[in-house]
Motif scaffolding. Structure first.
Motif, PDB file in Angstrom:
ATOM      1  N   VAL A 188      10.774   1.722  -8.717  1.00 25.82           N
ATOM      2  CA  VAL A 188       9.493   0.928  -8.944  1.00 25.82           C
ATOM      3  C   VAL A 188       9.805  -0.482  -8.365  1.00 25.82           C
ATOM      4  CG1 VAL A 188       7.762   0.046 -10.471  1.00 25.82           C
ATOM      5  CG2 VAL A 188       8.899   2.197 -11.039  1.00 25.82           C
ATOM      6  N   PHE A 189       8.761  -0.977  -7.176  1.00 25.17           N
ATOM      7  CA  PHE A 189       8.768  -2.170  -6.604  1.00 25.17           C
ATOM      8  C   PHE A 189       7.796  -3.106  -7.169  1.00 25.17           C
ATOM      9  CE2 PHE A 189      10.372   0.397  -2.749  1.00 25.17           C
ATOM     10  CZ  PHE A 189      11.902   0.480  -3.327  1.00 25.17           C
ATOM     11  N   ASP A 190       8.189  -4.128  -7.715  1.00 22.49           N
ATOM     12  CA  ASP A 190       7.350  -5.175  -8.378  1.00 22.49           C
ATOM     13  C   ASP A 190       7.266  -6.375  -7.476  1.00 22.49           C
ATOM     14  OD1 ASP A 190       6.595  -3.506 -10.756  1.00 22.49           O
ATOM     15  OD2 ASP A 190       8.545  -4.373 -11.607  1.00 22.49           O
ATOM     16  N   MET A 191       6.087  -6.744  -6.918  1.00 19.66           N
ATOM     17  CA  MET A 191       6.049  -7.885  -6.006  1.00 19.66           C
ATOM     18  C   MET A 191       5.448  -8.910  -6.988  1.00 19.66           C
ATOM     19  SD  MET A 191       6.595  -8.564  -2.845  1.00 19.66           S
ATOM     20  CE  MET A 191       6.451 -10.190  -1.747  1.00 19.66           C
ATOM     21  N   ASN A 237       0.872  -1.316   0.105  1.00 21.51           N
ATOM     22  CA  ASN A 237      -0.152   0.016  -0.189  1.00 21.51           C
ATOM     23  C   ASN A 237       0.879   1.269  -0.185  1.00 21.51           C
ATOM     24  OD1 ASN A 237      -2.454  -1.543   0.109  1.00 21.51           O
ATOM     25  ND2 ASN A 237      -2.129  -1.786   2.297  1.00 21.51           N
ATOM     26  N   GLU A 238       2.174   1.169   0.251  1.00 16.97           N
ATOM     27  CA  GLU A 238       2.955   2.282   0.279  1.00 16.97           C
ATOM     28  C   GLU A 238       3.511   2.361  -0.969  1.00 16.97           C
ATOM     29  OE1 GLU A 238       7.062   3.761   2.737  1.00 16.97           O
ATOM     30  OE2 GLU A 238       5.860   1.982   3.347  1.00 16.97           O
TER      31      GLU A 238
END
Length: 247
Positions: A122-125, A81-82
């Protein structure tokens, strides 16, 4: 005077993407290409210096050369969510003819001579399907035994077992020779034991035969002398009776 346009070509040009999970160090690469005919000095900056490790974070790129920079994100507790607010900036300047000290050059550089490019993080989970596919890809592929597939005649197609190198082949041959020598030694020892057993039994057998033969001869002698003795006794009795009647 307007600001100079970035001379370097960045790959990727806008975003630095980091793929989770973020329980370990995640590394992404940034390529800097210098298409000009002059040397270019560069410096990499970030808004979160404690969260990243950059190697190299500064240097010089020759004309027509390319440099790869490794940006390493340190482990952290990821919150989907962050949104990431981390940013990077690649700052460049044409290298002076004689560069004695890089830090002094950057400190004395005029703002109009500086060029920069900004990139966002950019963080990709990964999704559950991606995790399953990665786990399946990490599983070892079973190797079919060629002796089971092709039979005793050996491989007939493209499938084959792992080939033995010269060292392993020599070890197998030496082991076979050692086993053959041990078998020969055991056979020789077995033969000696048999010979010793026969020699040990031979005197006993001879003594038994001789004793049995002597007993048999004695019995035959006794049997053969028995009729003669009876004849003598009978003659004595007959003579006794004849003398009695005659007298």
């Amino acid at each position: 005077m307007s600001k100079l346009e970035q001379i370097l070509v960045l790959d990727p040009p806008n975003d630095l993407r980091f793929k989770g999970p973020f329980t370990d160090v995640v590394t992404t690469n940034l390529r800097l290409k210098n298409p000009s005919d002059r040397r270019v000095c560069f410096k990499v900056k970030t808004t979160a210096p404690r969260r990243y490790c950059v190697r190299p974070n500064s240097g010089m790129i020759d004309a027509g050369a390319t440099v790869t920079i490794s940006v390493m994100l340190q482990p952290f507790d990821y919150d989907p969510n962050e949104k990431s607010k981390h940013k990077f900036m690649v700052q460049t300047i044409f290298a002076p003819p004689n560069v004695a000290e890089m830090e002094a050059m950057w400190k004395d550089a005029r703002p109009d001579d500086l060029m920069d490019s900004k990139l966002r993080c950019v963080f990709d989970m990964p999704s559950e399907n991606d995790i399953v596919r990665e786990v399946d890809a990490a599983k070892p592929v079973p190797v079919l035994n060629s002796s089971l597939v092709d039979g005793p005649a050996g491989p007939r197609g493209g499938l084959s077992g792992p080939a033995l190198d010269d060292t392993e082949m020599r070890k197998l041959l030496e082991e076979c020779k050692r086993l053959q020598a041990e078998m020969s030694k055991l056979s020789e020892e077995n033969r000696h034991l048999k010979d010793d057993g026969l020699r040990a039994r031979k005197p006993i057998w001879s003594e038994n035969v001789m004793s049995n033969a002597s007993a048999l001869i004695g019995r035959e002698s006794a049997v053969s002398s028995l009729p003669s003795l009876l004849v003598v006794i009978a003659a004595i009795f007959i003579g006794f009776f004849l003398g009695k009647f005659v007298l």
